[in-house]
Scaffold this motif. Structure first.
Motif, PDB file in Angstrom:
ATOM      1  N   GLN A  46       0.825  -1.125   0.143  1.00  0.00           N
ATOM      2  CA  GLN A  46       0.116  -0.154  -0.001  1.00  0.00           C
ATOM      3  C   GLN A  46       0.797   1.179  -0.155  1.00  0.00           C
ATOM      4  O   GLN A  46       0.632   2.409  -0.674  1.00  0.00           O
ATOM      5  CB  GLN A  46      -1.073   0.071   1.207  1.00  0.00           C
ATOM      6  CG  GLN A  46      -2.109  -0.583   0.912  1.00  0.00           C
ATOM      7  CD  GLN A  46      -3.099  -0.309   2.070  1.00  0.00           C
ATOM      8  OE1 GLN A  46      -3.426   0.782   2.696  1.00  0.00           O
ATOM      9  NE2 GLN A  46      -4.078  -1.127   2.393  1.00  0.00           N
ATOM     10  N   ARG A  47       1.913   1.313   0.610  1.00  0.00           N
ATOM     11  CA  ARG A  47       2.951   2.329   0.722  1.00  0.00           C
ATOM     12  C   ARG A  47       3.392   2.633  -0.751  1.00  0.00           C
ATOM     13  O   ARG A  47       3.410   3.872  -1.180  1.00  0.00           O
ATOM     14  CB  ARG A  47       4.189   2.096   1.795  1.00  0.00           C
ATOM     15  CG  ARG A  47       5.098   3.070   1.753  1.00  0.00           C
ATOM     16  CD  ARG A  47       6.088   2.649   2.911  1.00  0.00           C
ATOM     17  NE  ARG A  47       5.530   2.685   4.286  1.00  0.00           N
ATOM     18  CZ  ARG A  47       6.153   2.441   5.453  1.00  0.00           C
ATOM     19  NH1 ARG A  47       7.366   2.117   5.228  1.00  0.00           N
ATOM     20  NH2 ARG A  47       5.563   2.474   6.534  1.00  0.00           N
ATOM     21  N   ALA A  50       0.331   4.040  -2.613  1.00  0.00           N
ATOM     22  CA  ALA A  50       0.396   5.473  -2.563  1.00  0.00           C
ATOM     23  C   ALA A  50       1.447   6.274  -3.130  1.00  0.00           C
ATOM     24  O   ALA A  50       1.130   7.279  -3.694  1.00  0.00           O
ATOM     25  CB  ALA A  50       0.190   5.556  -1.033  1.00  0.00           C
ATOM     26  N   GLU A  57      -0.147   7.446   2.010  1.00  0.00           N
ATOM     27  CA  GLU A  57      -0.373   6.081   2.633  1.00  0.00           C
ATOM     28  C   GLU A  57      -1.752   6.241   3.261  1.00  0.00           C
ATOM     29  O   GLU A  57      -2.854   5.311   3.184  1.00  0.00           O
ATOM     30  CB  GLU A  57       0.637   5.574   3.280  1.00  0.00           C
ATOM     31  CG  GLU A  57       0.512   4.058   3.541  1.00  0.00           C
ATOM     32  CD  GLU A  57       1.743   3.611   4.272  1.00  0.00           C
ATOM     33  OE1 GLU A  57       2.851   4.409   4.436  1.00  0.00           O
ATOM     34  OE2 GLU A  57       1.645   2.465   4.671  1.00  0.00           O
TER      35      GLU A  57
END
Lengths: 142, 128
Positions: A46-47, A50, A57
């Protein structure tokens, strides 16, 4: 016990009072489920996701939890960064009977796939109307 | 034996949600999040997403399998509600069993012991 009853009432009354807002969030969560699967399959955190899209994030986390909803800017970035195409399809949810009427036409139907009842010129099909419409279009194109 | 209260159900989606009333830490935290509107919203969104089969790992994360079904974590900010998911006569039944905090280097072992304790629970279903 009293606390549980209160909490239950809170949840159920919250759902009733906020039905529209919840349903709107669920629309967004439908896409985010697809995004989550995409990230999982492609082993993207997810980091990184983003960062690649130019969001924080925290914002992606809010999208994933449904507290924020996606917009076209998000979809545009997602498509461009990962070279994807997000498809939108309008489908009728209800798979109940779809009735139509034919005149002077012939339609070949595989009765192993769908059930068919005939009353004079009226047919009732218990399949997805969209599938039927696609068949009809193909039939007309021929 | 631990008493589980039916706190939400939906026949359309064949879905039932139970809360363990025998675990004081769990009921305390559950009551706590239901007093805060923002957290109630998040909890309800997880439940509705699970009900509609559109939940993602940020909301509802698979943790372990056990002989009764699967154990998931309902994630609300740093809160974790460990939940046993069972299929029963066409219904998906969620039993919120235990509470835990977000995993970190310090409390990893505690979370594992919480998860491992879930298959040993004897469930007594109570209708509210």
């Amino acid at each position: 016990m009293k606390d549980i009853i209160n909490s239950t009432q809170t949840i159920n009354s919250y759902i009733d009072k906020n039905r529209i807002k919840i349903d709107e969030a669920l629309v967004s969560l439908r896409l985010m489920k697809e995004v989550d699967d995409f990230l999982d399959i492609n082993d993207v955190s997810q980091r990184d996701f983003a960062s690649n899209l130019g969001y924080s994030e925290a914002f992606i986390s809010q999208l994933m939890s449904g507290t924020k909803k996606f917009n076209t800017s998000f979809i545009n970035k997602l498509e461009k960064v990962y070279d994807l195409k997000i498809n939108f399809q309008i489908e009728i949810k209800d798979n109940t009977k779809f009735i139509t009427k034919f005149s002077n036409s012939f339609l070949e139907i595989n009765i192993n796939v769908i059930s068919l009842s005939e009353v004079q010129n009226t047919f009732a099909l218990e399949n997805n109307p969209n599938e039927f419409l696609k068949s009809e279009i193909n039939f007309l194109e021929k | 034996m631990e008493n589980f209260y039916l706190i939400h159900f939906c026949d359309k989606h064949k879905f039932r949600l139970y809360l363990n009333g025998s675990n004081s830490e769990l009921t305390k935290k559950f009551t706590e999040i239901n007093r805060i509107n923002k957290l109630t919203t998040k909890f309800v969104l997880v439940i509705e997403a699970v009900k509609n089969k559109i939940s993602n790992k940020t909301q509802f994360n698979w943790e372990a399998n056990c002989e009764f079904g699967e154990i998931y974590a309902i994630k609300i900010d740093n809160h974790r509600f460990y939940t046993l998911v069972i299929k029963n006569q066409g219904y998906r039944e969620l039993f919120i069993c235990r509470y835990g905090r977000k995993q970190s280097n310090n409390n990893d072992k505690k979370l594992l012991s919480i998860i491992n304790s879930i298959p040993n629970i004897t469930i007594q279903k109570l209708l509210q």
